[in-house]
Every structure is written in structure tokens, then in C-alpha cells.
Enzyme design. Structure first.
Site, mmCIF file in Angstrom:
data_model
loop_
_atom_site.group_PDB
_atom_site.id
_atom_site.type_symbol
_atom_site.label_atom_id
_atom_site.label_comp_id
_atom_site.label_asym_id
_atom_site.label_seq_id
_atom_site.Cartn_x
_atom_site.Cartn_y
_atom_site.Cartn_z
ATOM 1 N N LEU A 196 0.819 -1.206 0.000
ATOM 2 C CA LEU A 196 0.000 0.000 0.000
ATOM 3 C C LEU A 196 0.852 1.255 0.000
ATOM 4 C CD1 LEU A 196 -2.639 -1.130 2.640
ATOM 5 C CD2 LEU A 196 -2.883 -1.158 0.152
ATOM 6 N N ASP B 252 2.812 15.350 13.877
ATOM 7 C CA ASP B 252 2.641 15.430 12.418
ATOM 8 C C ASP B 252 1.162 15.331 12.079
ATOM 9 O OD1 ASP B 252 3.165 15.650 9.766
ATOM 10 O OD2 ASP B 252 4.019 13.652 9.512
#
Length: 1363
Positions: A851, A1037
Site C-alpha cells: 500500500l 505530524d
């Protein structure tokens, strides 16, 4: 109660009771307090009789009508009927009271149910006979006339007040005594006498003796008659309508016994004025006489309208007949709806009437129309009768009426709606009942009905026998399929389905001009046989389709297999196996087709059918193999021990269907390869080779089936060993580094059953082995030196590119524990890992496609069998390291695993499902799989379908309310920092591991994106961050690329960690030896490397900007350089996106406060966004915002005005200002301002701070920088390492980072994509969620191939290449 309502209630009761009586139902009769059949009192006594029953009651008795009509005072005082108290069983009660009774009160007293016309003794009525004895007046009858006719006997009503008297009947010529046979006496009715004894009597009297006194009754005059009236008719029978001035004629006719006389009398409105004349007529027939009276009025007027009554009397009988005469002043037409403008019928009805209420004179001409086309045939203007109703009968019917002479015309329309019972179309076509195991199947029910069925219900039951009502065909005497009458049907759900359900969708589509309802049940993996049925309803009927879902391992339930599978060689053993499912087929047979019989005499091929295969084929002997235990199929094997060319041909396996008895067959052509002797296509040739060179010899062979090729050297067998290689089925011989002893005679021998062939050649070797010793030494030395330098360069390069071990742990993990709680370098050792709870077996994890990948790790889609404590297969995401990972990288991934365990489960966090940490394989962290990918990509794709105010379904609104209410309930119960904030919304019993095969509410790619969705996403992220903060964790983040979107609009915060390639991601800018997401970082994080929950709040404000700009990149067009960082520190901010409402803008502004302590906590953000989501306040804000925009200039937009207003209200102003100034009196709802306690409303307004700086308002100084390869940003500008060094050095000189004054300007950067054409549905979402991404975040994800992964719900992509 209103009189009308009472009357309706009475009518209803009467009709219901009459209906019950007509149907033979029993009814409880009323009861009297006097139980005797007759009751005797003396004159002057009082009489009281009470009656009780279950319904309203009424009394009647002899003389009661006279009392009611006369209304005399005496009667009112002596005769009274009153209500009395009832009982529970008989709540109604009436009491009859008579005071001062006298002889004339003798008679029957009836109590009956008031609203029931039928008076039946013992059922609806109760009675008693009361004798009021008066010894001075034993007879109470009045004088009367007795009409003696031809009957056998008649009653002479000599009524008495004293029972048991001896009565005689006297006439002028005779005396009759009761004899008990012909002459009878009854105390209640009188004397019954044969009519023959009364023919000569002129009068009659009853006589009795009481004591010494004789008493006679009043006399009865006797009138002998034989004249009988049969019938009377008044013509016209119905009411008669005339215009003023027309002639009225009425005919009254009586049919009477022959030679009878009748007297006519008319009663009509103008009788006193003698307006009419009537003339009698008499017509004698053979058996009877007709007598008539004709009434005539030559010139009628309005005074002549009314009832006209004809009365005929012959002295014995009296007949009456009446009619109504209506006189109109002028012609007219009046028509109305009788049952309303819309009538309904059902398809299949034998007849339907469309009635109208028509009044017209003279009778008009008429025509019926259907949809403006004339209806043919003879019809009635009062009602149109349609026979054999079909769906085509529906339409608008119009009745046109006209009178041409009077110039009148009227139209009336009625709509006929024909309801059609639902019908499932798939029942008309045969559907397969056999399905392959582990296949994906779709069961469809397409239905049509009027009205349209609202839903399709799916049910299933296990494959077990149940009672079946079957009919038999008279011709074939075989049972037909009947609908099983089973009671153990269960509703199809995703929780307890025997076969995993992928989806269940129902929609409406237009087929051939009709709106049909289509429902598709997608079975993800057919494992177990079952029975399914779909049921549809509407108000006029229902229909259902039964589906026998039999799962088999044999394709189509019937197949042929051969061994060997390829064309066999002559002499091989061949086995043809015919396999058939026992449930469907029986009577397996093998045939071989006769080629000579497949053509007729002219050579034309004949039609081969399974029904007549025995005419063209020869039956063969075959063996029925013994089935294995539990097997559900039979195998009939045809064995050919040594196949020969003459065995080549067509072989047919025939089976018979168990239910239909039809025969089916499969054909297999057996091709036999003739065995040939081997032959060499090329002979060996003599060779001369040098020592230490390579030698290759080929022995190419032609001919089928070469069992062996053998090589010899000097008549000794040559086998494969070190330096000697045999390849291509021993057809090629290779010798590496030839030595002197390899010289000699080489022979290649090829053999099969048809014979052998040989070829030989000589090999000579020249040269000496000593000459190559120095060459070998030189080659080895050169190679060692080259390898040494290559390894040295590789180590240098790796040290330059890779950060330090500690940096890997702290730099690549976004989510970390608060360093104030646990130091970064000790977090891995501080946190524990419970193997018994989280370890998952590797053999039950099937890895699929990649992925996403980063510099050190990657994320792989995988199928986990039994990870949810069951036997199902779930799609998960697996984080793992790339090959060649170092121990430091291994520790970093292990730290990430332990942090996820420490965080725990929450709905809005990508939760840990398990891990593989044992040393027999790579370290793997198993987390939840989110099918819609990251939020940034999702928002960009959905820009085309953005519809701010599209209506949400009730299910979506229920989910939104459940999110907010669940958050508030958890916060009230356990506090915002408690671990129980992990909601139970859509997650089962508190477990993060998803239940298998959860049915998704809807496909998010197909539904429009709304403003409510954006608020919902923001609320969920805030809630997830609130949970992380409660677990003492910092994200570092927080951005839309790190927010994943799952089913049912659930967003989850993730940490890609080692799996994100920050060297290629343009959102990460190099700062020294590290790359950082500067656009999302707070100033204290950029300058002081300080990461706290307050710095995450700053990032949340940037995330809000991303969400309400639909995935745009922050700070569009701004160069990320030294000047950008300095201006950010000085208070310059981005402008809010156009879609942001005032409340959202205030939230952004507060999140970007220069003072970290002034920023709101995530718990405040959850409360505010929850109120917005629950109350729909964003809609009102948008309206107010539009009004605000209209009143401001383009230079001073709404965000600036609203922000500064909210920022600079002082506490004194707040106390003195009216309530309307505080958030428009909606502070609790946070509609037009953001209420952070102690955050926004503080201090005094700094001078000159009416506006705030934005990036585009201050001109950027054009500066050219040399961009390096690794310094990439999405805006095309870079910030070199030396610039950051300058920033850091200058910052150290200025001192540590400090917040700006509250009055300092803040700047908002405008950035919003073009939102035109949002209603166009994107093509990439039309295939059920397959998304194609640009190259900014990686390559296009590929779907997993068959067998590589377990089918996942929806079989969609992971939708994020960086997971």
C-alpha cells in the site's frame, strides 16, 4: 357528544348488531326483574319492572303509544320510564313504573335493544304479560269490525283483565263454548273460531259470569269479504322531473281479486286548489281485475312539486304508493364527484365503477373519454363500468355532458389509479441452484408494483428439510416445486449470516418506462448451502422468490475430468471421471459416440441432443467410485488401461436431473498421440577444446514421448555432478572448465518403447593447466580489491543518507509519549509488550499488495484469519520493515508498537489489532484497514461532488448525533482524560477489532460531500486528539495526509512512521539533517524543537484549513524560506478558506495563537465542534456570513471583521454591552464567535490592531535560491539547510521563542480551489470506490489478484499509497 356523532354511533351499533344476528352470532338478551311469563296484580296497585342489558334499552307496552301521543297529565304521572343503575355484565338499565293501575293496563310489556330493528324474544327482547284484575270490568276490548275472509279460522280478540274465566262467544243466533279442539280460548288473545261458524253472524260478543253477575264484552261487527288486493304500482316508479309548463300524468294501478271493488284517493301538493283531475279505469282480466286512477295536471308550476300519494282501499286491505314530482324552472346540468376525484382499483379486479353525482334536465347527451380518447361501447352517464381491470386501465377519465338545445355543457374528470401487486421478475426465468464453493455470488430480485414497494426484505434459513405443499401434474404424476412452508426464516444481516455478506443494496431504476425496485444481495464467499428468499410488499399484495443456494465444489454441479489432463500417448492408462453433485443429478452413464450414426444418408450432420444421445452412442461399462465420508457428489470413472489410436473419439457422460427428470450431458474428446520411434535432428560432431574453457554438446530429439536420454563417456554412464550439467531433458551436456581428463568418446543414447537411436563424437583437449595459475591469482586479487572499495563506498553513502539511531526512533515516529512524562530514548524500554494478548500467528496472515513504502519501512495489505476471535477473514494493514533493516530501525518499529499498545483503542485512532514479533520472521505490526485512504486525497477527489447543503439520510444524522451524544456522555461519566472515551459507536462490545463482514451503510464515493461532513471530520479528529492527549501522547505530524477515512464517515488518526518516504514527500522540508513538515508546525517547534499538545493544536488549525479548502495545500504560493518562518513568528497567518464559517474561522485563529498557552485545549474543540455538528449551527452561520459579506468591502472580508471583533472585546465591554453583543445571544451554541474560557476575550485592545496581516497583503521580496535535489516543496520553493542554520543562529541571539502580544496582528492566507461544477459526479467513483491518485503521494494502488488475498468488504483499494 355532538348529535351527529351520537347518531353515527347508534347507526354503527345497529348495523354491527344486525350483522351479527344475520351471521348467526349469539347475543346476550336483556333480563327482567319479573321472571314469570305472566304477572297478576289488582287494579289500583303500582307496577315496576326493571330491565338490564348490554346495549341501550327501550320499553313498549299496550297503550304506550297513546300515552306518548296524548301527553296527558294523568298519563305522565302514572306511567314513567327512567334509567337505572346497571351491573358490570349488563351496564344498561331501564325501569318502567305505573302508578294506580287499571284494567286497561293489562297486556304484554316488551323491553328490547333500542338500536336493533329485529325484536326477537329471548335474543334481543324480553317480555312479560301483566293482568290488572278488575272484577267490575273483566273485558277490556273496544268495539271493532271483524273482516271474515276465506281463512280456516280467526281470532275474536275478547281481551280480559282476569285470567282463568269461563268465556262463551255469542252471536245473534248461536252460542259457542270452548271445546279445546275447534273453538279455543286464550287469556291473552281471545277466542279462536273456525270461519265457517261465523259466516252467518252479524255481530259477536264474549260473555262470562263472575259471582252472581254476568258480563258482556263490547260487540264486534262481522263483515264477510272475499275481495283481496294483490299489488299496487304508481307510474312512473321513480321521481318525475318536469319543466314549468309541461304536462304531468301519473297512473296508479291496483291488481285485485276478480270482481273486486276499490276506492282510490290521491294526496298531492295542489289538492286544495284542485289542480289535478283523476279518472278511474277498470279492466277485467281472466284471473283478476286491474283498477287504475290517472292523475293529470296540464300546466305544472313550482307549486306542484312535492310528494304524490295514491291510496287504494277495498274495506279490507289498504295499499299506498307514492312518488316525487320535481319541477324545474329551466334546463340545467349539474355533475359532481361521488367518491372523490381519484379512485383506486387493483389489477385483476373483475369490475370497477367510476361513479359521478349527476343531476340534469332534460337528460343530456354524454360521452366518456380516457386520456382524451373516446371510450367505445354503451355506457351510463352516472357511472362508467370497466371490466377486467389491468394496469393499462389506469388513466384520467372524463365525462362530457351537453344539451345542444339549451346551450349547456359540463365536463368532469376522474383519475383511476390501478394498484398492481408486486411481482418479482426473476421468478419467470430459471435461475441456477448450484453455486461454486468460495465464489462470489450476486442474488438479485427485481420487482415492480403500484404503489412501488418501499423495501425488499431478504431472509435465509439453513439447508435443512422443511414441510412442502406440492401439487402434482395429472399428466406426468410428478411433484412440482412448491414454496416450502418453513417457520425458521431469519432476516439477512451481516452479523449472523451463514455466508459472509459483502453488501445488500436496494435502489430504483427505470426499465422500459417503469420504475422498478432492484435489490442485490452480494455473497462474498459461498461456503455453506442455504435457502434464501426475497419478499416484497405493497398495500395490495406481496410476492416472494425462493432461491435454493446449494454450494458445491463441482463447477455447475457436473463436470468431466481426465487423467492425464493433456492428450495421452499411445499405451498410457487413461481415466475419464464424470463427477456430478448428488443433490441435483442422478443416474450417471458413459457413452461413446458412433461417428457413422452422426450423419444422415445425405451426409448432413444430425442434431445431437442429450435426450437422444442413446441413439447415436454406445453405452460403456464404468465404475462408480465409493464416495468419501461427507462427500456430496458421485464419480463414475471410465478406465482405459492402454489407450490406442482407435480409442480416440467423443465420450459423453449423461446425468439426469432429480427434480425435472431432464437429461444433461457433457462431451469430452479424447485425442491419442501415436507413439513414434525417436530420431535425432542433429548428430554429434568431433570437438577440439582448450583446457579451462567450456564444452557444450547437444543431442536434439524428435518424436513423441521420449522416456530417457542417457550420456556415456568412454562407454561409462555420465551423470550430473560438479562441473557437469545436463539440461533440456538431458538433451544438452555442458562441462565447465574443461580438464585434460575430459577428453574421450561421448555417446548420446535416446530410447522409448518404439526403439533407440544413438550418436557419438570425440572430444580432444589441448593446452596445459599450469599456464592459468597466475591468471587465476590476478583475477581473484582484482575481485577482492573491487569488493573492498565497493563496500567502503556503500558504508560512506549510508552514513551520509541515514540519520543516527536515536534520530530514527524519534524522527520517524510521529506519535510519541510526552517527553515530560518519559524521555524519548527510554520510551521503548519503559513500555511493555504482552505476547499473550497481542501476538498473532504468522501462518494465519496472508500478505497482499504493498500500500505504501518509505525509506525504511512499508505497509502491506493483508488478510488475517481469525484476528477477531472468530473464523472469519478480515482485511488489515501490516506495517513492516524493508529487507536489510538495521537493529535501530527494528527498535523504532518496536517503539511504535508499544506506543500503540499504550495509547489503547479509540474510534478515531487507527487501532492496533496484533503483531508478529517472534524471531522466526520479520517484525510486523497489524493495524486497522481504512478503505477510503487519507483525508487529503479524499477531499480533492470529492471536490466535483461537493454540495454544501445536501440533505443527509436519517441514518447519517443518527450517526452524527450518536457521535456527539456519545462523546458528551463519556466525558460526563468518566472525564475527558479517561480511557473509556473509546466509543462504542459501530465497534461492537468495546473492542476495536471489527466484527466480520460489517455491512456498510453507503458508498462514500457515490454520496455528495456536504458542509456537515466537513464539520463531522473536524469533530472526530479533535476527539481523537483529545484521547491522545489524555494518554500523554503527542502526535507531532497532525495533517490531512495522516488522517484516514473508514466506513460510515469515520476518520482515524494514524502515524505512518517508518512507512512514509519523507525524502520524496514534498510536504517534508529539509532542516539540517532532518526533514520536517514546516507548514503544519508551530513556531516553537520550528525554532525551539518543542513538541507539546499545544503544538498539536496549532497543527489542528492547519488541518482545519485543509478540510475546509477541500484538500488544498496550506500556504498556497508562499515560498517556504527564512522570510516565511520569520513572518510566521511575527504573527502573519493564512487567510481562512472561503468555505469556512465564522465559527470555524475563529477556531483556526485561536489554534494559531502565538502564545501556546492561549491556544484552546482539544476538549474545548470537541465541545465546540460537537455543538456545531449537533445543532446544525453552520447553516445559520453561513447565512449570517453571507449577509456580513454583502455589507463589507472586498478588502475587509468577514473573517477579519469577525475575528477582530471577537478578539478585542474587553471584560468591561462584555459586562456593559447588551446580550446581543455576545455572540448574537448564541454564545452557548458558538455560532458567530468561539467561546474559549480565558482564551479569546482577554486584556485590552492594542492600539492600531483593527486588522491582521496576511501573507498576500505584505509583498514578498523576490529572492532566488539554488534548489538542491532533496529540498522539494509543493510550491516549488525550497529552504536550504544553510538558511535554517541562519534562522537558528539568529534566534539564539534573540533569545528563546516568546509569544507575541495578544494584540499582535495575525495573518490568514487565502487559498481555495475552484469549486465550480461540484455537482458533477466523478468518474473515478463510479466503480464502487476505486480511486486513481496523482503521483504526489505514490503510484496507483493495484487490486489484489485472485487467491492473493482474502476478499474484503467491497473489494476496494486501500486508497492511500503511504499508509
Amino acid at each position: 357528544m355532538q348529535p351527529g356523532a351520537a347518531l353515527n354511533r347508534r347507526l354503527w351499533l345497529c348495523l354491527g348488531l344486525l350483522q351479527g344476528l344475520a351471521n348467526g352470532y349469539s347475543m346476550t338478551p336483556p333480563t327482567l326483574n319479573i321472571t314469570e311469563d305472566s304477572y297478576v296484580i289488582d287494579t289500583g296497585d303500582s307496577l315496576s319492572i326493571s330491565c338490564r342489558g348490554q346495549h341501550p334499552l327501550e320499553w313498549t307496552w299496550r297503550g304506550a303509544q297513546e300515552v306518548l301521543t296524548t301527553g296527558g297529565k294523568d298519563s305522565e304521572d302514572t306511567q314513567v320510564v327512567q334509567d337505572c343503575e346497571g351491573t358490570e355484565a349488563r351496564p344498561y338499565c331501564k325501569v318502567l313504573s305505573l302508578a294506580q293501575t287499571h284494567a286497561n293496563n293489562t297486556g304484554s310489556y316488551y323491553c328490547y335493544y333500542k338500536y336493533i330493528k329485529a325484536r326477537i324474544e329471548g335474543t334481543t327482547a324480553a317480555s312479560t304479560y301483566v293482568f290488572v284484575r278488575d272484577f267490575e270490568q273483566p273485558f277490556i276490548n273496544k268495539p271493532d269490525t271483524l273482516l271474515v275472509n276465506r281463512k280456516d279460522s280467526m281470532w275474536v280478540p275478547c281481551l280480559v283483565s282476569i285470567p282463568g274465566l269461563n268465556i262463551t262467544l255469542r252471536s245473534q243466533s248461536s252460542v259457542l263454548h270452548p271445546d279445546g279442539q275447534e273453538v279455543l280460548w286464550d287469556d291473552r288473545r281471545g277466542m279462536r273460531v273456525p270461519t265457517l261458524l261465523l259466516r252467518d253472524a252479524l255481530y259477536l260478543q264474549c260473555e262470562t259470569t263472575w259471582g252472581d253477575q254476568d258480563f258482556l264484552s263490547n260487540p264486534f261487527l262481522v263483515h264477510i269479504t272475499g275481495n283481496e288486493l294483490y299489488d299496487i304500482q304508481l307510474y312512473p316508479k321513480k321521481s318525475l322531473e318536469l319543466l314549468v309548463g309541461e304536462k304531468l300524468v301519473l297512473n296508479c294501478t291496483v291488481w285485485a281479486e276478480f270482481d273486486s271493488g276499490v276506492t282510490f284517493d290521491w294526496d298531492y301538493p295542489g289538492k286544495q286548489a284542485e289542480r289535478a283531475k283523476w279518472v278511474p279505469e277498470r279492466r277485467s282480466q281472466q284471473t283478476h281485475t286491474e283498477l287504475s286512477s290517472i292523475l293529470t295536471i296540464h300546466n305544472v308550476s313550482q307549486h306542484d312539486l312535492g310528494p304524490y300519494v295514491c291510496e287504494a282501499n277495498n274495506g279490507i286491505q289498504q295499499f299506498r304508493e307514492s312518488t316525487e314530482v320535481i319541477v324545474h324552472e329551466k334546463p340545467f346540468i349539474s355533475v359532481e364527484w361521488l367518491k372523490g376525484p381519484v379512485l383506486e382499483a387493483t389489477a385483476g379486479d373483475e369490475m370497477v365503477k367510476l361513479p359521478v353525482k349527476l343531476a340534469a334536465y332534460p337528460p343530456p347527451e354524454f360521452q366518456w373519454y380516457k386520456d382524451r380518447k373516446a371510450v367505445t361501447g354503451r355506457h351510463n352517464p352516472h357511472a362508467l363500468v370497466l371490466k377486467e381491470v389491468t394496469e393499462a386501465s389506469a388513466g384520467v377519465y372524463t365525462l362530457a355532458l351537453w344539451n345542444s338545445a339549451a346551450g349547456l355543457r359540463q365536463n368532469i374528470s376522474l383519475e383511476l389509479v390501478v394498484n398492481v401487486p408486486p411481482h418479482i421478475h426473476e421468478k419467470e426465468a430459471s435461475s441456477p441452484s448450484i453455486y461454486s464453493r468460495h465464489s462470489r455470488q450476486t442474488l438479485t430480485c427485481t420487482t415492480y408494483g403500484v404503489p412501488q414497494p418501499l423495501s425488499v426484505q431478504w431472509h435465509w434459513r439453513p439447508w435443512t428439510p422443511c414441510k412442502t405443499f406440492a401439487q402434482r401434474s395429472l399428466r406426468r404424476r410428478q411433484p412440482r416445486d412448491g414454496m416450502p412452508q418453513c417457520r425458521d426464516w431469519k432476516e439477512v444481516t451481516t452479523q449472523d449470516a451463514v455466508n459472509p455478506i459483502e453488501s445488500l443494496d436496494t435502489w430504483t431504476e427505470s426499465v422500459e418506462g417503469k420504475n422498478k425496485t432492484v435489490s442485490k444481495l452480494v455473497i462474498q464467499d459461498a461456503n455453506v448451502s442455504a435457502m434464501y428468499k426475497c419478499v416484497v410488499f405493497n398495500k395490495v399484495g406481496q410476492d416472494e422468490r425462493l432461491i435454493y443456494f446449494y454450494v458445491t465444489t463441482i463447477p455447475d454441479g457436473f463436470s468431466i475430468e481426465s487423467e492425464p489432463s493433456e492428450d495421452p500417448l499411445e499405451g498410457q492408462s487413461v481415466r475419464l471421471s464424470c463427477r456430478a453433485d448428488n443433490y441435483t443429478y442422478e443416474h450417471l452413464r458413459w457413452y461413446r459416440l458412433n461417428l457413422s450414426t452422426l450423419h444422415d444418408a445425405q451426409g448432413n450432420p444430425l442434431l445431437l441432443d442429450c435426450k437422444n444421445v442413446h441413439l447415436f452412442a454406445t453405452p460403456l461399462e464404468a465404475n462408480l467410485e465409493e464416495a468419501e465420508p461427507g462427500a456430496r457428489h458421485a464419480t463414475l470413472s471410465l478406465n482405459i488401461p492402454r489407450v490406442a489410436p482407435e480409442d480416440e473419439g467423443d465420450y459423453v457422460c449423461e446425468v439426469q436431473d432429480r427434480r425435472s427428470q431432464d437429461k444433461h450431458c457433457h462431451k469430452k474428446y479424447l485425442s491419442v498421440q501415436a507413439l513414434e520411434a525417436p530420431r535425432l535432428t542433429q548428430n554429434l560432431t568431433d570437438l577440439l577444446v582448450n583446457v579451462r574453457t567450456s564444452l557444450e554438446m547437444r543431442c536434439p530429439v524428435a518424436g513423441a514421448h521420449v522416456p530417457s536420454i542417457v550420456w556415456y563417456k568412454d562407454e561409462r554412464l555420465l551423470e550430473k555432478e560438479s562441473g557437469i550439467d545436463l539440461a533440456d531433458s538431458n538433451q544438452r551436456l555442458s562441462i565447465q572448465r574443461v580438464r585434460e581428463e575430459d577428453a574421450g568418446r561421448y555417446l548420446c543414447s535416446v530410447c522409448n518403447a518404439k526403439g533407440c537411436v544413438n550418436s557419438s563424437a570425440s572430444v580432444a583437449v589441448e593446452g596445459s593447466e599450469d599456464k592459468g595459475s597466475m591468471e587465476i591469482v590476478i583475477l581473484i586479487g582484482t575481485g577482492v580489491i573491487a569488493v573492498f572499495f565497493w563496500v567502503l563506498l556503500l558504508l560512506i553513502f549510508c552514513n551520509m543518507k541515514r540519520p543516527a539511531h536515536a534520530d530514527i526512533k524519534t524522527g520517524y515516529l510521529s506519535i510519541i509519549m510526552d517527553p515530560g512524562e518519559v524521555p524519548l530514548e527510554e520510551q521503548c524500554e519503559y513500555l511493555s509488550y504482552d505476547v499473550s494478548q497481542w501476538e498473532f500467528p504468522r501462518e494465519r496472515l496472508h500478505l497482499g499488495r504493498v500500500l505504501g513504502h518509505g525509506a525504511f519501512g512499508k505497509v502491506v495489505e493483508a488478510s488475517a484469519f481469525g484476528i477477531n476471535k472468530g473464523s472469519s477473514c478480515d482485511t488489515v494493514a501490516v506495517k513492516m520493515l524493508k529487507e536489510g533493516a538495521t537493529a535501530s530501525e527494528h527498535r523504532a518499529l518496536m517503539s511504535e508498537l508499544k506506543i500503540l499498545i499504550h495509547i489503547g483503542n479509540h474510534l478515531n485512532v487507527v487501532n492496533l489489532l496484533g503483531a508478529c514479533t517472534k524471531p522466526n520472521g520479520p517484525l510486523m505490526v497489524i493495524v486497522e484497514f481504512c478503505k477510503y485512504g487519507n483525508l487529503s486525497n479524499f477531499l480533492r477527489v470529492k471536490r466535483e461532488t461537493f454540495d454544501p447543503y445536501a440533505e443527509k439520510s436519517p441514518e447519517q444524522r443518527r450517526r452524527f448525533r450518536a457521535m456527539v451524544e456519545g462523546a458528551k456522555a463519556d466525558r460526563r461519566r468518566l472525564g475527558s482524560t479517561d480511557r473509556a472515551l473509546f466509543t462504542r459507536f459501530l465497534m461492537g462490545k468495546g473492542s476495536a477489532r471489527r466484527a466480520p463482514f460489517v455491512q456498510e451503510a453507503e458508498d462514500l464515493w457515490l454520496s455528495p460531500l456536504t458542509m456537515e461532513d466537513l464539520v463531522c471530520y473536524s469533530f472526530q479528529v479533535a476527539r481523537g486528539m483529545e484521547f491522545l492527549a489524555s494518554r500523554k501522547c503527542i502526535h507531532r505530524d497532525l495533517a490531512a495526509r495522516n488522517i484516514l477515512l473508514s466506513e460510515s464517515d469515520i476518520v482515524k488518526i494514524c502515524d505512518f512512521g517508518l512507512a512514509r518516504d519523507i525524502y520524496k514527500d514534498p510536504d517534508y522540508v529539509r532542516k539540517g539533517s532532518a526533514r520536517l513538515p514546516l507548514k503544519w508546525m508551530a513556531p516553537e517547534s520550528i525554532f525551539d524543537k518543542v513538541y507539546t499538545t499545544q503544538s498539536d493544536v496549532w497543527s489542528f488549525g492547519v488541518l482545519l484549513w485543509e478540510i475546509f479548502s477541500l484538500g488544498a495545500s496550506p500556504y498556497p504560493g508562499v515560498q517556504i524560506n527564512e522570510e516565511f518562518c520569520q513572518r510566521l513568528k511575527d504573527g502573519t497567518r493564512m487567510r481562512a478558506p472561503e468555505l469556512a464559517t465564522p465559527a470555524i474561522r475563529h477556531i483556526m485563529q485561536s489554534c494559531w495563537s502565538g502564545d501556546p498557552k492561549a491556544r484552546p485545549a482539544f476538549s474545548d474543540l470537541v465541545e465546540i465542534l460537537g455543538d456545531l455538528l449537533q445543532g446544525g449551527g453552520w447553516q445559520e452561520e453561513e447565512e449570517e456570513c453571507m449577509a456580513l459579506h454583502s455589507s463589507q468591502s472586498s478588502e475587509e472580508d468577514g473573517f477579519m471583521q469577525a475575528s477582530t471583533t471577537a478578539l478585542h472585546i474587553t471584560e468591561a465591554d462584555a459586562e456593559s454591552s447588551p446580550p446581543s453583543m455576545h455572540c448574537h445571544s448564541l454564545a452557548a451554541r458558538y455560532y458567530n464567535c468561539v467561546s474559549f474560557p480565558g482564551r479569546l476575550v482577554r486584556g485590552t485592545k492594542a492600539p492600531g490592531s483593527s486588522r491582521m496581516k496576511t501573507f498576500e497583503e505584505l509583498p514578498m521580496t523576490p529572492t532566488t535560491y539554488k534548489a538542491s535535489v532533496d529540498n522539494q516543496t509543493d510550491s516549488g520553493m525550497v529552504l536550504a539547510s544553510e538558511e535554517f542554520e541562519q534562522i537558528e543562529s539568529r534566534h539564539r541571539q534573540e533569545g528563546s521563542f516568546s509569544r507575541k502580544d495578544p494584540g499582535q496582528h495575525m495573518d490568514i492566507s487565502r487559498g481555495h480551489p475552484d469549486l465550480q461544477g461540484r455537482r458533477r459526479r466523478p468518474t473515478q467513483g463510479a466503480q464502487g470506490g476505486k480511486v486513481f491518485y496523482n503521483n504526489e503521494y505514490g503510484e496507483v494502488s493495484q487490486p489484489c489478484t485472485e487467491g492473493d488475498c482474502c476478499p474484503s468488504a467491497g473489494s476496494t483499494f486501500f486508497a492511500d499509497s503511504n499508509y
